[in-house]
Design a protein around this motif. Structure first.
Motif, PDB file in Angstrom:
ATOM      1  N   PRO A  97       0.780  -1.176  -0.189  1.00  0.00           N
ATOM      2  CA  PRO A  97       0.196  -0.082  -0.348  1.00  0.00           C
ATOM      3  C   PRO A  97       0.798   1.048   0.189  1.00  0.00           C
ATOM      4  O   PRO A  97       0.442   2.272  -0.468  1.00  0.00           O
ATOM      5  N   PHE A  98       2.002   1.178   0.624  1.00  0.00           N
ATOM      6  CA  PHE A  98       2.946   2.216   0.647  1.00  0.00           C
ATOM      7  C   PHE A  98       3.366   2.728  -0.847  1.00  0.00           C
ATOM      8  O   PHE A  98       3.655   3.960  -1.057  1.00  0.00           O
ATOM      9  N   CYS A  99       3.511   1.752  -1.787  1.00  0.00           N
ATOM     10  CA  CYS A  99       3.895   2.086  -2.956  1.00  0.00           C
ATOM     11  C   CYS A  99       2.670   2.280  -4.051  1.00  0.00           C
ATOM     12  O   CYS A  99       2.922   2.838  -5.089  1.00  0.00           O
ATOM     13  N   HIS A 100       1.532   1.864  -3.775  1.00  0.00           N
ATOM     14  CA  HIS A 100       0.523   2.001  -4.611  1.00  0.00           C
ATOM     15  C   HIS A 100      -0.922   2.394  -4.263  1.00  0.00           C
ATOM     16  O   HIS A 100      -1.750   2.811  -4.800  1.00  0.00           O
ATOM     17  N   GLY A 101      -0.996   2.594  -2.742  1.00  0.00           N
ATOM     18  CA  GLY A 101      -2.161   3.062  -2.359  1.00  0.00           C
ATOM     19  C   GLY A 101      -2.967   4.277  -2.597  1.00  0.00           C
ATOM     20  O   GLY A 101      -3.975   4.450  -2.882  1.00  0.00           O
ATOM     21  N   HIS A 102      -1.824   5.289  -2.608  1.00  0.00           N
ATOM     22  CA  HIS A 102      -2.376   6.559  -2.796  1.00  0.00           C
ATOM     23  C   HIS A 102      -3.204   6.668  -4.096  1.00  0.00           C
ATOM     24  O   HIS A 102      -3.954   7.513  -4.400  1.00  0.00           O
ATOM     25  N   GLU A 103      -2.614   5.954  -5.055  1.00  0.00           N
ATOM     26  CA  GLU A 103      -3.321   6.162  -6.625  1.00  0.00           C
ATOM     27  C   GLU A 103      -4.701   5.593  -6.502  1.00  0.00           C
ATOM     28  O   GLU A 103      -5.421   5.812  -7.680  1.00  0.00           O
ATOM     29  N   PHE A 104      -5.030   5.101  -5.663  1.00  0.00           N
ATOM     30  CA  PHE A 104      -6.553   4.359  -5.537  1.00  0.00           C
ATOM     31  C   PHE A 104      -7.298   5.315  -4.535  1.00  0.00           C
ATOM     32  O   PHE A 104      -8.231   4.828  -4.289  1.00  0.00           O
ATOM     33  N   ALA A 105      -6.990   6.306  -4.498  1.00  0.00           N
ATOM     34  CA  ALA A 105      -7.543   7.334  -3.424  1.00  0.00           C
ATOM     35  C   ALA A 105      -8.958   7.652  -3.863  1.00  0.00           C
ATOM     36  O   ALA A 105      -9.401   7.770  -4.907  1.00  0.00           O
ATOM     37  N   ASP A 106      -9.704   7.770  -2.601  1.00  0.00           N
ATOM     38  CA  ASP A 106     -11.356   8.215  -2.763  1.00  0.00           C
ATOM     39  C   ASP A 106     -12.042   7.210  -3.588  1.00  0.00           C
ATOM     40  O   ASP A 106     -13.085   7.849  -4.057  1.00  0.00           O
ATOM     41  N   ARG A 107     -11.611   6.105  -3.906  1.00  0.00           N
ATOM     42  CA  ARG A 107     -12.549   5.024  -4.507  1.00  0.00           C
ATOM     43  C   ARG A 107     -12.557   3.696  -3.707  1.00  0.00           C
ATOM     44  O   ARG A 107     -11.456   3.540  -2.784  1.00  0.00           O
ATOM     45  N   PRO A 108     -13.354   2.846  -3.990  1.00  0.00           N
ATOM     46  CA  PRO A 108     -13.231   1.770  -3.302  1.00  0.00           C
ATOM     47  C   PRO A 108     -11.971   0.714  -3.504  1.00  0.00           C
ATOM     48  O   PRO A 108     -11.562   0.779  -4.770  1.00  0.00           O
ATOM     49  N   ILE A 109     -11.567   0.425  -2.442  1.00  0.00           N
ATOM     50  CA  ILE A 109     -10.170  -0.530  -2.546  1.00  0.00           C
ATOM     51  C   ILE A 109     -10.695  -2.235  -2.169  1.00  0.00           C
ATOM     52  O   ILE A 109     -11.275  -2.085  -1.021  1.00  0.00           O
ATOM     53  N   GLY A 110     -10.150  -3.178  -2.584  1.00  0.00           N
ATOM     54  CA  GLY A 110     -10.359  -4.352  -2.212  1.00  0.00           C
ATOM     55  C   GLY A 110      -9.252  -5.021  -1.578  1.00  0.00           C
ATOM     56  O   GLY A 110      -7.827  -4.735  -1.855  1.00  0.00           O
ATOM     57  N   LEU A 111      -9.222  -5.862  -0.478  1.00  0.00           N
ATOM     58  CA  LEU A 111      -8.375  -6.905   0.011  1.00  0.00           C
ATOM     59  C   LEU A 111      -8.620  -8.205  -0.016  1.00  0.00           C
ATOM     60  O   LEU A 111      -9.881  -8.497  -0.099  1.00  0.00           O
ATOM     61  N   VAL A 112      -7.689  -9.025  -0.499  1.00  0.00           N
ATOM     62  CA  VAL A 112      -7.863 -10.502  -0.365  1.00  0.00           C
ATOM     63  C   VAL A 112      -7.105 -11.309   0.578  1.00  0.00           C
ATOM     64  O   VAL A 112      -5.844 -11.090   0.872  1.00  0.00           O
ATOM     65  N   GLY A 113      -7.701 -11.971   1.548  1.00  0.00           N
ATOM     66  CA  GLY A 113      -7.000 -12.544   2.522  1.00  0.00           C
ATOM     67  C   GLY A 113      -7.855 -12.502   3.903  1.00  0.00           C
ATOM     68  O   GLY A 113      -9.098 -11.977   4.017  1.00  0.00           O
ATOM     69  N   GLU A 114      -7.351 -12.957   4.980  1.00  0.00           N
ATOM     70  CA  GLU A 114      -7.980 -12.966   6.377  1.00  0.00           C
ATOM     71  C   GLU A 114      -6.885 -12.951   7.277  1.00  0.00           C
ATOM     72  O   GLU A 114      -5.566 -13.083   7.003  1.00  0.00           O
TER      73      GLU A 114
ATOM     74  N   GLU B  72      -6.067  -3.511   6.229  1.00  0.00           N
ATOM     75  CA  GLU B  72      -7.447  -2.548   6.149  1.00  0.00           C
ATOM     76  C   GLU B  72      -7.209  -1.361   6.948  1.00  0.00           C
ATOM     77  O   GLU B  72      -7.978  -0.410   6.457  1.00  0.00           O
ATOM     78  N   ALA B  73      -6.808  -1.196   8.112  1.00  0.00           N
ATOM     79  CA  ALA B  73      -6.847  -0.008   9.032  1.00  0.00           C
ATOM     80  C   ALA B  73      -5.895   0.800   8.297  1.00  0.00           C
ATOM     81  O   ALA B  73      -6.129   2.178   8.475  1.00  0.00           O
ATOM     82  N   ILE B  74      -4.715   0.458   7.411  1.00  0.00           N
ATOM     83  CA  ILE B  74      -3.895   1.358   6.926  1.00  0.00           C
ATOM     84  C   ILE B  74      -4.525   1.887   5.675  1.00  0.00           C
ATOM     85  O   ILE B  74      -4.487   3.221   5.516  1.00  0.00           O
ATOM     86  N   LEU B  75      -5.282   1.369   5.201  1.00  0.00           N
ATOM     87  CA  LEU B  75      -5.965   2.005   3.837  1.00  0.00           C
ATOM     88  C   LEU B  75      -7.398   2.553   3.982  1.00  0.00           C
ATOM     89  O   LEU B  75      -7.935   3.051   3.195  1.00  0.00           O
ATOM     90  N   VAL B  76      -7.761   2.635   5.400  1.00  0.00           N
ATOM     91  CA  VAL B  76      -9.277   3.266   5.464  1.00  0.00           C
ATOM     92  C   VAL B  76      -8.937   4.856   5.297  1.00  0.00           C
ATOM     93  O   VAL B  76      -9.967   5.349   4.527  1.00  0.00           O
TER      94      VAL B  76
END
Length: 292
Positions: free
Chosen positions: A134-151, A159-163
């Motif tokens: 997310p540090f490399c790619h997260g900002h480019e997805f700003a203000d739109r829905p973001i998905g995560l895969v896993g548990e 998830e908390a980092i991307l909120v």
């Protein structure tokens, strides 16, 4: 034909290997960097979170790094593939697609290979709309829905980092995804149950393995993560062998923290450690951190 001999052989032409070669070259040590042309971030269009280079293409970073290396007379770069490495009494013999090379020290910077889940469309989007960091790619997805895969805890932390970045964060189980389709500006995720979901991007943690066999060939100590065990200076369990970048990490970290800047920093440390070894090999062997 007599093999070439170098102070150091660097295997891998990513940021770790390039920086290691630069560090050795600045200390007037003869170094050969062998670059296979295969890179873990080969599908990534722009690199981020690298001060002064934020948003620059990885291939442009490599081009600029090669220009830096070209200014040093003791640094040579070859586009070839290393097939095997053997340790000798005085160093190493490497067999490459371009001939045989001898070196007194060895720096491994060959990285890791990502093994993605078998979901149609996922590989085509990897490094673009689907990413790991997310540090490399997260900002480019700003203000739109973001998905995560896993548990599990690591996904909850992600998830908390991307909120603060996404308009919402949607978590999928490992078996929820049926198909992924690239859109003009995002991603369409087909789920096993429920309607398709349109996302700005998707994060997942792929399985990884060593991209090259040299750690195994040399019998290096490995960590549970599948990475080479190193200390903070890039020293492995063998005194003449150093490692840098995604393929290695210190034991205190459960997994490596992959980034271009971090890989370059590790390459600098490994290169400097090789310089110290070359200057005083007996002392370095005696003070080796992993010597029992």
């Amino acid at each position: 034909m007599e093999a070439d001999t170098y102070d150091a052989l660097v295997i891998g032409g990513g940021p770790a290997g390039l920086q290691a070669a630069l560090t050795l070259g600045r200390m007037h040590r003869t170094v050969l960097l062998v670059d296979s042309g295969r890179y873990r971030n080969g599908t990534v269009a722009h690199s981020h979170n690298f001060v002064t280079h934020d948003g620059r293409a990885p291939d442009e970073l490599r081009r600029l790094a090669r220009e830096d290396l070209a200014r040093y007379a003791t640094v040579e770069l070859r586009e070839a593939t290393v097939e095997s490495v053997e340790e000798t009494e005085d160093g190493f013999v490497a067999r490459t697609s371009d001939g045989t090379v001898e070196a007194r020290t060895l720096i491994l910077a060959t990285g890791m290979t990502d093994e993605l889940p078998d979901v149609p469309g996922l590989a085509e989007a990897w490094g673009r709309e689907v990413a790991n960091c997310p540090f490399c790619h997260g900002h480019e997805f700003a203000d739109r829905p973001i998905g995560l895969v896993g548990e599990g805890p690591s996904i909850a932390e992600l998830e908390a980092i991307l909120v603060p970045i996404g308009s919402e964060v949607i978590t999928f189980g490992h078996h929820d995804l049926v198909k992924v389709e690239r859109l003009e500006d995002g991603l369409l995720v087909q789920r096993r149950a429920g309607p398709a979901v349109e996302l700005a991007g998707l994060f997942l943690h792929p399985s990884t393995s060593q991209a090259a066999p040299f750690a195994e060939q040399l019998g290096l100590d490995m960590l549970p993560s599948g990475c080479v065990r190193v200390d903070a200076l890039g020293r492995t369990s063998r005194p003449r062998v150093f490692a840098a970048g995604d393929l290695a990490h210190v034991e205190e970290l459960p997994v490596p923290m992959p980034s271009i800047l971090g890989a370059a920093a590790a390459g600098q440390a490994a290169g400097a450690s090789a310089v110290r070894f070359l200057a005083n090999p007996d002392s370095e062997v005696e003070s080796h951190p992993f010597t029992d």
